[in-house]
Design an enzyme around this catalytic site. Sequence first.
Site, mmCIF file in Angstrom:
data_model
loop_
_atom_site.group_PDB
_atom_site.id
_atom_site.type_symbol
_atom_site.label_atom_id
_atom_site.label_comp_id
_atom_site.label_asym_id
_atom_site.label_seq_id
_atom_site.Cartn_x
_atom_site.Cartn_y
_atom_site.Cartn_z
ATOM 1 C CG HIS A 105 -2.057 0.946 1.135
ATOM 2 N ND1 HIS A 105 -1.916 2.329 1.164
ATOM 3 C CD2 HIS A 105 -3.390 0.703 0.987
ATOM 4 C CE1 HIS A 105 -3.104 2.894 1.045
ATOM 5 N NE2 HIS A 105 -4.019 1.942 0.941
ATOM 6 C CB VAL A 198 11.675 14.277 4.699
ATOM 7 C CG1 VAL A 198 10.905 13.045 5.162
ATOM 8 C CG2 VAL A 198 10.775 15.191 3.888
#
Length: 313
Positions: A105, A198
């Site tokens: 996913h 990030v």
Amino acid sequence: MDFKASSEKTATKHSMLVCCKLYISESRNFLALDSIEQAANLNRETVIINKFKDSAYNRVRYTLVSYVVHGNGNGETYSPLQEAVLAMVEAAYGSINLELHSGAHPRLGVVDHICFHPLAQASLDEAARVAKMVAADIGNKFEVPVFLYEAAHPNGKALDTIRRELGYFQPNFMDNQWAGWALPEILVEKPDEGPTNVARARGIVVIGASPWVTTFNVPLVTSDVSAARRIARMSSARGGGLPGVQTLALVHGEESMEIACMLLDPNLVGADRVQSQVERLAAEEGMDVEKGYFTDFSPEMIFEIYMKLVSSG
């Protein structure tokens, strides 16, 4: 204590509810999930209504509900959801490393997606206020980039638009899997909260508020990824299919795919129409289709479960 007055106060308090769906990129690490759930249970005014986990996707979703109060003497919005969600987020960041994560996913972070929906007499604006408070806390406390969408975004930016801009839908492993962090460490798009850089172990998080969205998955008996993607595209509004329906074709075990669907207006297009559309398109591809399933309760059922749990203490 006046029992009638107490009952009326309780009824009023629980007439303004917000539902939070918290998606975390992990389902196989039971110790991590246990720590996340223990963190949630510390807040006695927030209830976990449902937990949906999928091993193939390596993903779990918690459905939480609590009340919301707006303008409680100082004009501010308050909901116990804020504290409960932050505790769960902290536990997730403390026990899950995105660089070690893989699954079928798509995801952008350890805490991948947090969405808020109004229930009972609460408004979308109140759900959006809670979403923005949680976003600010995560961006500041955990130094994680946060992107807002729909009612929580100043211009109502759509969730799928943000995801496309961030490369959410592009597999980075074995053509149909997602593994580690493979996007730039310095974001081109400035987040709504948090830094532009990030941390690879945490990734980023998308947070929003919207009217109710129904999630419905239709299994296909096939390993033909290209055919499944054609079916998904032709079932979606974006591909000229059903209005208000977003789809994604995902590998779900051996010889199995799923058409994962988001029904943005389930009163306009429900699960039965999605099932029929997928079955028709699959027949043209010569493949079998299994009965689809909802991944969560309806808002009416969630409200009913919440009220029963609250009334039982």
